[in-house]
Design a protein around this motif. Structure first.
Motif, PDB file in Angstrom:
ATOM      1  N   ARG A   1      55.925  45.879  42.518  1.00 17.03           N
ATOM      2  CA  ARG A   1      55.992  46.809  41.380  1.00 17.03           C
ATOM      3  C   ARG A   1      55.367  48.168  41.672  1.00 17.03           C
ATOM      4  O   ARG A   1      54.812  48.789  40.783  1.00 17.03           O
ATOM      5  CB  ARG A   1      55.342  46.219  40.125  1.00 17.03           C
TER       6      ARG A   1
ATOM      7  N   GLY B   1      48.408  35.919  47.109  1.00 16.93           N
ATOM      8  CA  GLY B   1      47.901  36.345  45.810  1.00 16.93           C
ATOM      9  C   GLY B   1      47.211  35.231  45.046  1.00 16.93           C
ATOM     10  O   GLY B   1      46.158  35.444  44.436  1.00 16.93           O
ATOM     11  N   GLU B   2      47.789  34.043  45.094  1.00 17.97           N
ATOM     12  CA  GLU B   2      47.185  32.881  44.415  1.00 17.97           C
ATOM     13  C   GLU B   2      45.819  32.561  45.006  1.00 17.97           C
ATOM     14  O   GLU B   2      44.866  32.271  44.272  1.00 17.97           O
ATOM     15  CB  GLU B   2      48.114  31.665  44.533  1.00 17.97           C
TER      16      GLU B   2
ATOM     17  N   LEU C   1      53.118  35.500  47.456  1.00 19.37           N
ATOM     18  CA  LEU C   1      52.693  34.767  46.263  1.00 19.37           C
ATOM     19  C   LEU C   1      51.530  33.829  46.577  1.00 19.37           C
ATOM     20  O   LEU C   1      50.567  33.747  45.813  1.00 19.37           O
ATOM     21  CB  LEU C   1      53.865  33.979  45.667  1.00 19.37           C
TER      22      LEU C   1
ATOM     23  N   PHE D   1      46.321  37.067  38.130  1.00 20.72           N
ATOM     24  CA  PHE D   1      47.296  37.308  39.186  1.00 20.72           C
ATOM     25  C   PHE D   1      48.636  37.589  38.520  1.00 20.72           C
ATOM     26  O   PHE D   1      49.174  36.741  37.809  1.00 20.72           O
ATOM     27  CB  PHE D   1      47.370  36.076  40.088  1.00 20.72           C
ATOM     28  N   TYR D   2      49.158  38.800  38.715  1.00 20.24           N
ATOM     29  CA  TYR D   2      50.401  39.202  38.063  1.00 20.24           C
ATOM     30  C   TYR D   2      51.556  39.264  39.054  1.00 20.24           C
ATOM     31  O   TYR D   2      51.507  39.990  40.045  1.00 20.24           O
ATOM     32  CB  TYR D   2      50.236  40.575  37.399  1.00 20.24           C
ATOM     33  N   THR D   3      52.587  38.496  38.746  1.00 21.99           N
ATOM     34  CA  THR D   3      53.845  38.536  39.484  1.00 21.99           C
ATOM     35  C   THR D   3      54.852  39.251  38.586  1.00 21.99           C
ATOM     36  O   THR D   3      54.524  39.661  37.466  1.00 21.99           O
ATOM     37  CB  THR D   3      54.345  37.113  39.770  1.00 21.99           C
ATOM     38  N   ARG D   4      56.060  39.373  39.055  1.00 20.21           N
ATOM     39  CA  ARG D   4      57.101  39.995  38.226  1.00 20.21           C
ATOM     40  C   ARG D   4      57.233  39.270  36.896  1.00 20.21           C
ATOM     41  O   ARG D   4      57.284  39.895  35.834  1.00 20.21           O
ATOM     42  CB  ARG D   4      58.450  39.977  38.970  1.00 20.21           C
ATOM     43  N   GLN D   5      57.253  37.937  36.938  1.00 19.01           N
ATOM     44  CA  GLN D   5      57.440  37.164  35.715  1.00 19.01           C
ATOM     45  C   GLN D   5      56.283  37.333  34.730  1.00 19.01           C
ATOM     46  O   GLN D   5      56.505  37.487  33.527  1.00 19.01           O
ATOM     47  CB  GLN D   5      57.619  35.668  36.052  1.00 19.01           C
ATOM     48  N   THR D   6      55.056  37.299  35.243  1.00 20.13           N
ATOM     49  CA  THR D   6      53.910  37.407  34.328  1.00 20.13           C
ATOM     50  C   THR D   6      53.764  38.824  33.779  1.00 20.13           C
ATOM     51  O   THR D   6      53.353  39.015  32.634  1.00 20.13           O
ATOM     52  CB  THR D   6      52.606  36.947  35.009  1.00 20.13           C
TER      53      THR D   6
ATOM     54  N   THR E   1      46.553  45.277  45.119  1.00 14.52           N
ATOM     55  CA  THR E   1      48.008  45.344  45.044  1.00 14.52           C
ATOM     56  C   THR E   1      48.578  44.882  46.376  1.00 14.52           C
ATOM     57  O   THR E   1      48.065  45.237  47.435  1.00 14.52           O
ATOM     58  CB  THR E   1      48.500  46.763  44.712  1.00 14.52           C
TER      59      THR E   1
ATOM     60  N   ILE F   1      51.497  41.707  42.556  1.00  9.07           N
ATOM     61  CA  ILE F   1      52.470  41.640  43.636  1.00  9.07           C
ATOM     62  C   ILE F   1      53.574  42.660  43.357  1.00  9.07           C
ATOM     63  O   ILE F   1      54.176  42.652  42.281  1.00  9.07           O
ATOM     64  CB  ILE F   1      53.108  40.236  43.736  1.00  9.07           C
TER      65      ILE F   1
END
Length: 197
Positions: free
Chosen positions: A96, A17-18, A14, A28-33, A4, A94
């Protein structure tokens, strides 16, 4: 293993994380994913405010901190939904409040990224093609929103070193070196190996 990443605005989280996702071959989870994941499961409407990082009314924070029933209903439901959505998957998340939500996972690596305000403003200015004044306002507003958001959902002070495994200055290190430092930490502590036991 779950990594996290909490961050000050403009720290290049970002990209970090990538790089980690590519290195470990995990999602890899962002807000959008995460929003898409919740949408696919029919749970997005229950988590709308949580995903949008909407500024929280200070009075509501004070009330919810004192009234456990209100806190449970208002703040814990989206956290439980996200916990259920991810389950025991290996992944990188990322923001949350991930370090709090997944704190009971023995394979958690929680990271906080920080950096010099001036550098972070410059990064956002370039990334979003903003004036210096607008970039400063964007960074300061984003950081303030994250402080209140984290406090509202967890009751904790955002960025407190004791709530993370490692804290890195990604503005000084750069995103690639930051990712490599996290990888070294995982190798040294045996965290990846332990997650497969």
């Amino acid at each position: 293993m779950i990594i996290t990443i909490a961050r000050l605005c403009g720290c290049g989280a970002l990209h970090v994380g990538e790089n980690l996702a590519k290195h470990y071959g995990i999602p890899f989870y962002t807000r959008q994913t995460l929003m898409q994941l919740a949408r696919d499961k029919g749970m997005l409407t229950e988590m709308d405010d949580f995903f949008e990082e909407r500024p929280v009314n200070e009075l509501l924070v004070a009330i919810s901190s004192e009234l456990s029933d209100a806190r449970t209903g208002t703040t814990e439901k989206p956290l439980k939904i996200l916990l259920d959505l991810i389950g025991t998957k290996d992944c990188i998340i990322i923001g949350r409040c991930g370090n709090y939500i997944f704190r009971n996972r023995t394979d958690l690596i929680s990271v906080f990224l920080k950096g010099d305000l001036g550098t972070r403003i410059e990064n956002i200015q370039k990334e979003k093609n903003l004036s210096l004044t607008d970039a400063r306002e964007f960074v300061e507003d984003a950081d303030d929103c994250r402080v209140r958001y984290h406090k509202f959902y967890t009751g904790l002070s955002w960025g407190n070193a004791s709530d993370y495994d490692i804290c890195l200055d990604s503005c000084r290190l750069g995103t690639e070196q930051t990712a490599e430092m996290i990888e070294r930490y995982i190798d040294i502590t045996g965290s990846k190996k332990a997650s497969h036991l």
